[in-house]
Design an enzyme around this catalytic site. Sequence first.
Site, PDB file in Angstrom:
ATOM      1  N   GLY A  39      33.521 102.102 118.558  1.00 22.26           N
ATOM      2  CA  GLY A  39      33.603 103.417 119.132  1.00 22.26           C
ATOM      3  C   GLY A  39      35.286 103.695 119.237  1.00 22.26           C
ATOM      4  N   SER A  42      37.135 107.534 120.376  1.00 24.72           N
ATOM      5  CA  SER A  42      36.830 108.660 121.550  1.00 24.72           C
ATOM      6  C   SER A  42      37.285 107.374 122.832  1.00 24.72           C
ATOM      7  CB  SER A  42      35.642 108.947 121.927  1.00 24.72           C
ATOM      8  OG  SER A  42      35.337 109.717 122.950  1.00 24.72           O
ATOM      9  N   GLY A  43      37.887 108.248 123.895  1.00 19.83           N
ATOM     10  CA  GLY A  43      38.123 107.516 125.135  1.00 19.83           C
ATOM     11  C   GLY A  43      38.608 106.129 125.131  1.00 19.83           C
ATOM     12  N   LEU A  86      25.592 102.302 115.499  1.00 20.11           N
ATOM     13  CA  LEU A  86      24.803 101.146 116.452  1.00 20.11           C
ATOM     14  C   LEU A  86      23.566 101.497 116.258  1.00 20.11           C
ATOM     15  CD1 LEU A  86      27.638 100.338 118.994  1.00 20.11           C
ATOM     16  CD2 LEU A  86      26.997  98.842 117.164  1.00 20.11           C
ATOM     17  N   ASN A 112      33.078  97.899 122.270  1.00 20.51           N
ATOM     18  CA  ASN A 112      33.332  99.122 123.074  1.00 20.51           C
ATOM     19  C   ASN A 112      32.373 100.321 123.164  1.00 20.51           C
ATOM     20  OD1 ASN A 112      35.690 100.836 124.809  1.00 20.51           O
ATOM     21  ND2 ASN A 112      35.159 101.831 122.939  1.00 20.51           N
ATOM     22  N   SER A 160      29.715  96.950 132.551  1.00 10.55           N
ATOM     23  CA  SER A 160      30.144  98.244 133.498  1.00 10.55           C
ATOM     24  C   SER A 160      29.728  97.616 134.867  1.00 10.55           C
ATOM     25  CB  SER A 160      29.268  99.295 133.310  1.00 10.55           C
ATOM     26  OG  SER A 160      29.515 100.389 134.380  1.00 10.55           O
ATOM     27  N   TYR A 182      10.854 105.497 133.086  1.00  7.90           N
ATOM     28  CA  TYR A 182      12.079 105.640 132.526  1.00  7.90           C
ATOM     29  C   TYR A 182      12.983 106.536 133.510  1.00  7.90           C
ATOM     30  CZ  TYR A 182      16.369 107.230 129.783  1.00  7.90           C
ATOM     31  OH  TYR A 182      17.516 107.637 129.486  1.00  7.90           O
TER      32      TYR A 182
HETATM   33  N1  NAP Z   1      34.111 105.641 131.232  1.00  7.48           N
HETATM   34  C1  NAP Z   1      33.784 104.855 132.185  1.00  7.48           C
HETATM   35  O1  NAP Z   1      34.157 105.357 133.260  1.00  7.48           O
HETATM   36  C2  NAP Z   1      33.249 103.592 131.997  1.00  7.48           C
HETATM   37  C3  NAP Z   1      32.613 102.864 133.021  1.00  7.48           C
HETATM   38  C4  NAP Z   1      32.005 101.465 132.811  1.00  7.48           C
HETATM   39  C5  NAP Z   1      31.775 101.431 131.371  1.00  7.48           C
HETATM   40  N2  NAP Z   1      32.303 102.091 130.385  1.00  7.48           N
HETATM   41  C6  NAP Z   1      32.031 101.451 129.124  1.00  7.48           C
HETATM   42  O2  NAP Z   1      32.985 101.614 128.319  1.00  7.48           O
HETATM   43  C7  NAP Z   1      32.661 102.058 126.981  1.00  7.48           C
HETATM   44  C8  NAP Z   1      33.562 102.991 126.244  1.00  7.48           C
HETATM   45  O3  NAP Z   1      33.241 104.282 126.802  1.00  7.48           O
HETATM   46  P1  NAP Z   1      34.435 105.453 126.965  1.00  7.48           P
HETATM   47  O4  NAP Z   1      34.205 105.865 128.591  1.00  7.48           O
HETATM   48  O5  NAP Z   1      35.464 105.316 126.409  1.00  7.48           O
HETATM   49  O6  NAP Z   1      33.173 106.676 126.263  1.00  7.48           O
HETATM   50  P2  NAP Z   1      33.289 107.657 125.317  1.00  7.48           P
HETATM   51  O7  NAP Z   1      34.573 108.412 125.310  1.00  7.48           O
HETATM   52  O8  NAP Z   1      32.090 108.325 125.033  1.00  7.48           O
HETATM   53  O9  NAP Z   1      33.278 106.595 123.850  1.00  7.48           O
HETATM   54  C9  NAP Z   1      32.208 105.829 123.541  1.00  7.48           C
HETATM   55  C10 NAP Z   1      32.453 105.690 121.992  1.00  7.48           C
HETATM   56  O10 NAP Z   1      31.129 105.071 121.609  1.00  7.48           O
HETATM   57  C11 NAP Z   1      30.664 105.712 120.554  1.00  7.48           C
HETATM   58  N3  NAP Z   1      29.285 105.364 120.171  1.00  7.48           N
HETATM   59  C12 NAP Z   1      28.357 106.303 120.959  1.00  7.48           C
HETATM   60  N4  NAP Z   1      26.932 106.094 120.517  1.00  7.48           N
HETATM   61  C13 NAP Z   1      27.144 105.322 119.420  1.00  7.48           C
HETATM   62  C14 NAP Z   1      26.463 104.667 118.292  1.00  7.48           C
HETATM   63  N5  NAP Z   1      25.086 104.929 118.538  1.00  7.48           N
HETATM   64  N6  NAP Z   1      26.946 104.203 117.469  1.00  7.48           N
HETATM   65  C15 NAP Z   1      28.366 103.867 117.444  1.00  7.48           C
HETATM   66  N7  NAP Z   1      29.236 104.404 118.081  1.00  7.48           N
HETATM   67  C16 NAP Z   1      28.679 104.973 119.133  1.00  7.48           C
HETATM   68  C17 NAP Z   1      31.056 107.163 120.641  1.00  7.48           C
HETATM   69  O11 NAP Z   1      30.978 107.828 119.407  1.00  7.48           O
HETATM   70  P3  NAP Z   1      30.863 109.500 119.284  1.00  7.48           P
HETATM   71  O12 NAP Z   1      32.250 110.151 119.731  1.00  7.48           O
HETATM   72  O13 NAP Z   1      30.810 109.657 117.891  1.00  7.48           O
HETATM   73  O14 NAP Z   1      29.861 109.653 120.083  1.00  7.48           O
HETATM   74  C18 NAP Z   1      32.660 106.822 121.216  1.00  7.48           C
HETATM   75  O15 NAP Z   1      33.403 106.482 120.153  1.00  7.48           O
HETATM   76  C19 NAP Z   1      31.244 102.145 126.929  1.00  7.48           C
HETATM   77  O16 NAP Z   1      30.622 100.871 126.359  1.00  7.48           O
HETATM   78  C20 NAP Z   1      30.999 102.465 128.323  1.00  7.48           C
HETATM   79  O17 NAP Z   1      29.576 102.070 128.531  1.00  7.48           O
HETATM   80  C21 NAP Z   1      32.829 103.249 130.462  1.00  7.48           C
END
Ligand code: NAP
Length: 307
Positions: A39, A42-43, A86, A112, A160, A182
């Site tokens: 991932g 992004s983010g 994934l 990630n 998380s 769900y």
């Molecule tokens: N942000 C928060 O507050 C928070 C809090 C707790 C935990 N987390 C965890 O932190 C991690 C990163 O999240 P983030 O906040 O950076 O979110 P994000 O900006 O949405 O980034 C998520 C990444 O995962 C990728 N992804 C989603 N579905 C996928 C798939 N099927 N196959 C491969 N890649 C996939 C996305 O790709 P696309 O851009 O192509 O969709 C993106 O690159 C996640 O595991 C999330 O659960 C985040």
Amino acid sequence: MSLYQHLKRNGPSGFGYGSTAEQVTEGLSLSGKTILVTGCNSGLGREALRVLGLRGARMVGTARTLEKAREACAALKDAVPLACELSDPATVRACVAEVKRAGLRLDALVCNAGIMALPKLEQAHGIELQLFTNHVGHFLLVTGLLDQLAEDGRVVVLSSGAHFMAPKEGVQLDNLSGERGYRAWTAYGQSKFANLLFAKELARRLAGTRRTANAIHPGVIRTNLGRHMNPVARVVFGLTEPLVLKSVAQGAATEVYVAVHPAVAGVSGAYFADCNVARCRPDAEDPALAAGLWKATEEIVARLPAR
Ligand SMILES: NC(=O)c1ccc[n+]([C@@H]2O[C@H](COP(=O)([O-])OP(=O)(O)OC[C@H]3O[C@@H](n4cnc5c(N)ncnc54)[C@H](OP(=O)(O)O)[C@@H]3O)[C@@H](O)[C@H]2O)c1
């Protein structure tokens, strides 16, 4: 800088809520290290990729498509972009095969990527989609790459604080499809609980070696992860930003810290938040639950199409 940050002290590691990924790696040379981040476009993954690359690591950045991975890796000096969708086992296996073919020895593997709170039940290969993407996809990737993990390699799994929202069983092994009920946030919590159990069971399996596995909570950060939240919730969430939310630079700190900081060498099976060991839900410490999920995931993987 959020208001909350002013109230939080750094923990025993010397880092804390307000630390950024650049700060927790300051002075470290990662030259000669190779680190895979899923991932990466992004983010938090994008920031982890940038900062670890900045410190000299050769980065392997994976994204759903090769185009996205290439775009994210383009700014780095030494980065290998790879596709890894994934929810599509064929691309996960192709990613594993490519890492092996290129002979990449991984010093850290950062799981990630993730999705959150899909409003309606969606599935991949008969499994609820958040559980499949966040847990099963990473299970396939990590177990496929264990032979590529350096002798002191580290696996870091993004869980998380939302794992506290998982159902009372932790993971409902009798409802992996989601069809027997769900709820968006419960399903997300379950997938993050699964991430935690996976890291802990992997740590048990790596015991006796110098390889480690840990899970982390990055904090709460406004990223694309919130794309499935309803518009009202998104606005309310945005309003809390100056009070409690971390920046992306702060949000990436814990995964980067656990992946590379020398102070974490040898620490395995732990749950980190704000760059320090933290408490998780007590039942996530239950080895029987973790072993049960591992077995169930192996069974899911065994049923997946070979190609
Ligand atoms: N942000 C928060 O507050 C928070 C809090 C707790 C935990 N987390 C965890 O932190 C991690 C990163 O999240 P983030 O906040 O950076 O979110 P994000 O900006 O949405 O980034 C998520 C990444 O995962 C990728 N992804 C989603 N579905 C996928 C798939 N099927 N196959 C491969 N890649 C996939 C996305 O790709 P696309 O851009 O192509 O969709 C993106 O690159 C996640 O595991 C999330 O659960 C985040």
